[in-house]
Scaffold this active site. Structure first.
Site, PDB file in Angstrom:
ATOM      1  CB  SER A  15      -0.902   0.004   1.236  1.00  0.00           C
ATOM      2  OG  SER A  15      -1.574   1.237   1.302  1.00  0.00           O
ATOM      3  CG  LEU A  16       1.892   3.842  -3.373  1.00  0.00           C
ATOM      4  CD1 LEU A  16       1.474   4.568  -4.644  1.00  0.00           C
ATOM      5  CD2 LEU A  16       3.306   4.270  -2.980  1.00  0.00           C
ATOM      6  CB  SER A  17      -2.503   4.419   2.263  1.00  0.00           C
ATOM      7  OG  SER A  17      -3.386   4.219   1.197  1.00  0.00           O
ATOM      8  CE  LYS A  66     -11.609  -0.353  -0.877  1.00  0.00           C
ATOM      9  NZ  LYS A  66     -11.493   0.237  -2.208  1.00  0.00           N
ATOM     10  CG  ASP A 102     -12.345   3.746  -3.385  1.00  0.00           C
ATOM     11  OD1 ASP A 102     -11.236   4.198  -3.055  1.00  0.00           O
ATOM     12  OD2 ASP A 102     -12.738   2.616  -3.052  1.00  0.00           O
ATOM     13  CB  ALA A 127     -20.840  -4.407 -11.826  1.00  0.00           C
ATOM     14  N   GLY A 128     -17.717  -4.319  -9.854  1.00  0.00           N
ATOM     15  CA  GLY A 128     -17.158  -4.707  -8.559  1.00  0.00           C
ATOM     16  C   GLY A 128     -17.136  -3.491  -7.635  1.00  0.00           C
ATOM     17  N   GLY A 244      -5.117   5.432 -13.128  1.00  0.00           N
ATOM     18  CA  GLY A 244      -5.671   5.418 -11.774  1.00  0.00           C
ATOM     19  C   GLY A 244      -4.864   6.170 -10.720  1.00  0.00           C
TER      20      GLY A 244
END
Ligand code: NAP
Length: 276
Positions: A15-17, A66, A102, A127-128, A244
């Site tokens: 993760s880049l967070s 999520k 998001d 549709a995810g 993205g």
């Protein structure tokens, strides 16, 4: 006292967070730290309860938490309510509030490329979780129509029903045969599937070059690779393409602003982490 933030995900190492938020805290001179926590599905209820116990400022949730996370917080705000998924929890004096940033992040990235959602005819591939977040936010922000294509048609139909029920946008789910025609009359094509990233990095759900007309913007939620096959095809036909990276940056910025009430230092973080 130093305030603790973090991300709960499995896996979490990529993760880049943490880099994004720690750089933002440092830039703004805030006494806070953001840590990655590898949390399995069975650990999630305890991990979320610990936000209160440790008096954390908040966390991000990523895969696979999520949707489950949305059921474990005290209340949901905005798009999270419609979608039933969250990527951000704010600890509001002991009340855990779930948000989904998001979609907002994706739309902010489009604004950065001077694409305004209002009145647009949009085609969504997928549709995810991510496609749902972005399609719902785009509909709330004024998209005129939303055509959804997904390998599992029933999920596309569910998403179309959700949008039709709660927004003024007119949504429909389509079979593959109708997709090219829909793209020809759209102004925005969005890829919200994993087709274009490993192990599908040489694939695109749309391959007919004739559909990439002048005036079509093609946005891919994938950020690795930075230029997907779909983007390559669209770019070669003269379309504006967006990857993205902007979505990743702006969903983080939106979470940061919910936690701290301070504007995220977007240009500093972009310069250090997202220069491409
Ligand atoms: P997800 O919930 O697992 O959804 C995956 C989507 O891809 C579904 O629509 C799925 O169709 C479709 N798909 C998967 N394999 C496929 C195949 N072989 N052929 C056709 N369709 C296929 O995942 P997600 O979290 O929404 O993520 C989707 C994409 O968005 C990923 O590429 C992810 O990297 C990207 N993303 C980017 C950001 C960002 O900040 N830039 C944030 C979140 C996600 P079915 O419904 O038929 O399975």
């Amino acid at each position: 006292m130093k305030r603790l933030f973090g991300i709960f995900a499995d896996p979490v190492a990529h993760s880049l967070s943490p880099a994004m938020h720690n750089l933002a805290f440092e830039t703004l001179g805030m006494d806070a730290v953001y840590l990655p926590f590898q949390i399995t599905k069975s650990q999630l209820p305890q991990a979320i309860a610990s936000i209160r116990t440790l008096n954390m400022g908040g966390v991000n949730l990523s895969m696979p938490h999520k949707e489950t996370g949305a059921k474990l917080v005290d209340k949901l705000e905005g798009a999270a309510k419609l979608v039933g998924a969250i990527n951000t929890i704010v600890n509001d004096n002991g009340v855990l509030v779930g948000h989904l940033t998001d979609g907002k992040g994706f739309l902010e990235a489009l604004k950065g490329a001077e694409v305004d959602m209002s009145g647009l005819d949009v085609v969504m591939l997928g549709a995810g979780g991510a496609a749902k977040a972005v399609a719902v936010q785009a509909a709330l922000d004024g998209a005129k129509t939303m055509t959804i294509y997904n390998r599992t048609l029933a999920k596309a139909q569910e998403l179309a029903d959700l949008i039709n029920e709660h927004t003024d946008c007119r949504a429909e789910a389509v079979e593959r045969e109708l997709l090219d025609g829909k793209i020809k009359s759209a102004q925005l094509l969005i890829n919200g599937t994993g087709i274009g990233m490993k192990p599908y990095e040489n694939e695109s759900l749309v391959t007919n070059p004739d559909v990439f007309h002048q005036g079509l913007v093609v946005a891919d939620m994938i950020y690795n690779p930075p230029m997907t096959k779909l983007m390559e095809l669209a770019h070669s036909q003269g379309c504006l393409t967006i990857n993205g990276n902007g979505m990743l940056l702006h969903q983080g910025a939106a979470a940061f602003e919910l936690w701290t009430g301070k504007p995220f230092p977007t240009s500093v973080v972009q310069e250090v982490l997202f220069h491409d």
